[in-house]
Design an enzyme around this catalytic site. Structure first.
Site, PDB file in Angstrom:
ATOM      1  CB  THR A  49      -0.900   0.022   1.252  1.00  0.00           C
ATOM      2  OG1 THR A  49      -0.116   0.368   2.400  1.00  0.00           O
ATOM      3  CG2 THR A  49      -1.561  -1.334   1.479  1.00  0.00           C
ATOM      4  CB  CYS A  50       0.209   4.865  -0.048  1.00  0.00           C
ATOM      5  SG  CYS A  50      -0.981   5.082   1.283  1.00  0.00           S
ATOM      6  CG  ASN A  51       1.005   4.975   4.802  1.00  0.00           C
ATOM      7  OD1 ASN A  51       1.838   5.808   4.475  1.00  0.00           O
ATOM      8  ND2 ASN A  51      -0.230   5.296   5.139  1.00  0.00           N
ATOM      9  CD  GLN A 118      -4.987  -0.208   1.144  1.00  0.00           C
ATOM     10  OE1 GLN A 118      -4.635  -0.237   2.328  1.00  0.00           O
ATOM     11  NE2 GLN A 118      -4.737   0.847   0.379  1.00  0.00           N
ATOM     12  N   GLY A 187      -6.136  10.399 -10.498  1.00  0.00           N
ATOM     13  CA  GLY A 187      -6.383   9.018 -10.095  1.00  0.00           C
ATOM     14  C   GLY A 187      -7.880   8.785 -10.021  1.00  0.00           C
ATOM     15  N   GLY A 189      -8.963   5.771  -7.887  1.00  0.00           N
ATOM     16  CA  GLY A 189      -9.091   4.658  -6.950  1.00  0.00           C
ATOM     17  C   GLY A 189      -9.868   5.056  -5.705  1.00  0.00           C
ATOM     18  CG  ASP A 190     -11.021   1.938  -3.016  1.00  0.00           C
ATOM     19  OD1 ASP A 190     -11.853   2.026  -3.951  1.00  0.00           O
ATOM     20  OD2 ASP A 190     -10.683   0.861  -2.498  1.00  0.00           O
TER      21      ASP A 190
END
EC number: 1.2.1.70
Length: 425
Positions: A49-51, A118, A187, A189-190
């Site tokens: 994920t982004c993190n 996710q 973007g 996405g969610d």
């Protein structure tokens, strides 16, 4: 078969490294196959994920270092460079970590619900790639149940904020009245959809949605009164935006310094506020050096998020208590996989004795012995074989005063039940 959770996240590694080890949807499937073919790897799941980027791997004993070596090699990073930022959890600690991740307890935004989706996506990806077996598959199913219970039994999700909400809140601090702002979302996405909802609630003056797939951008924009553009048209529209929020899955920046320099000139130096919540980053880092541009990355949102975190710490403690109990339940199931089933062993031995004695009884009949003799031999021999070892152990227990074993034998053979039935009759 040891279970390992290996990875890095927003607490252990800077975004510059996180974007180097991130997997997108296109590369994760190939990576899963590669990882599953490594020596000693039995099961594998990749969560990116982004993190965070994390590997959940079941390995053969002796192959515990294989996942880290593969991760370094796959991303062409030295073990020394990557190793200092990695964490590793083994066995029950790995289970606890997965439960905490899926419930949002390990997220930058404490209790945020997006991470569960996710994790479910990562699970489906691993199932399609056929890199899961019963232990890890069972762990994921247990994880989803734990996350649901934590959401139901605690207030961990009450008044929670998402990264998207935080980005909008930060924009609101810069632009006191968002009703006068034009916002560009990159973007579809969610995260961008959540941002669009929050911005619609704030009644922004104008909303533009840019995406590589124009149809996706149109669907999102039409839901919130905005209009859509294709990603390749971004340079022509960038100057219109007072606020830019970007979160795509691109491996390379979609907004370059040159694009922003041209936009600022067109805007006659009117400031732009930009939030890049993608990993890898969507906006070139050097954009932050430009005058009249205020660029915030995913790590810059932490202070805003920390203020919200404190209000949910009590709920987090309750969630951890639920998780501790569920970790032990899963580990008990996992340990049972490695234990011999005594009932199965007993049945297999009994059937082997039966076949052996039955063959001898049949041979007696072939040699002309009477059926009564063969049956008597079968009954006596089978009884002696089946009872020999238990009887020897019970005699030894009686001599040694091993009351625990004697009582266990009573329960096993149901003697107490028979006596109770006799008295009741």
């Amino acid at each position: 078969m040891p279970l390992i959770a290996l990875g890095l996240n927003h607490l252990t590694a800077p975004v510059t490294l996180r974007e180097q080890v991130a997997f997108d949807a296109d590369t994760a499937n190939t990576a899963l196959h590669e990882l599953s073919l490594e020596p000693g790897v039995e099961e594998a799941l990749i969560l990116s994920t982004c993190n965070r980027t994390e590997l959940y791997v079941s390995v053969q004993t002796g192959a515990e270092e294989v996942p880290q070596a593969w991760l370094s090699r796959h991303h062409r990073l030295t073990s020394a460079k990557l190793g200092e930022f990695l964490y590793r959890h083994d066995e029950d600690a790995a289970v606890r970590h997965m439960f905490r991740v899926a419930t949002g307890l390990d997220s930058m935004v404490l209790g945020e619900p997006q991470i569960l989706g996710q994790v479910k996506d990562a699970y489906q990806q691993a199932r399609v790639a056929q890199t899961l077996r019963a232990p890890l598959d069972r762990l994921l199913q247990h994880t989803f149940a734990v996350a649901k219970r934590v959401r139901t039994d605690t207030r961990i999700g009450a008044h929670t904020v998402s990264v998207a909400f935080t980005a909008v809140r930060l924009a609101e601090q810069v632009f006191a009245d968002l009703r006068q702002a034009c916002v560009l979302l990159i973007g579809a996405g969610d995260t961008i959809e959540l941002a669009a909802r929050h911005l619609a609630d704030k009644q922004v003056r104008r909303l533009i949605v840019a995406n590589r797939t124009l149809e996706n951008a149109q669907e999102l924009a039409s839901s919130h009164g905005g209009y859509a553009i294709a990603l390749h048209d971004l340079p022509q529209h960038l100057a219109e935006a007072d606020i830019v929020i970007s979160s795509t899955a691109s491996r390379t920046p979609v907004v370059t310094r040159a694009m922003v320099e041209k936009a600022i000139t067109t805007r006659r130096r009117k400031p732009m506020f930009m939030v890049d919540i993608a990993v890898p980053r969507d906006i070139e880092a050097s954009v932050g050096e430009l005058d009249d541009v205020f660029l915030y990355g995913i790590d810059d949102l932490k202070q805003v998020i920390d203020d919200n975190r404190r209000s949910r710490e009590a709920a987090a403690r309750e969630a951890d208590a639920i998780i501790d109990l569920q970790v032990e339940r899963y580990m008990a199931w996992r340990r049972a996989l490695t234990l011999k089933n005594p009932a199965l062993d007993m049945r297999q031995h009994a059937e082997a004795y039966r076949d052996e004695v039955l063959a001898k009884a049949q041979a007696m009949l072939t040699r002309g012995k009477s059926a009564d003799e063969a049956l008597a031999f079968l009954a006596n021999t089978l009884t002696n074989k089946l009872l020999h070892h238990p009887s020897a152990r019970l005699r030894e227990a009686a001599l040694n005063g091993d009351m625990e074993l004697l009582h266990a034998a009573d329960r096993l053979y149901g003697r107490g039940d028979d006596e109770q039935e006799t008295r009741d009759g």
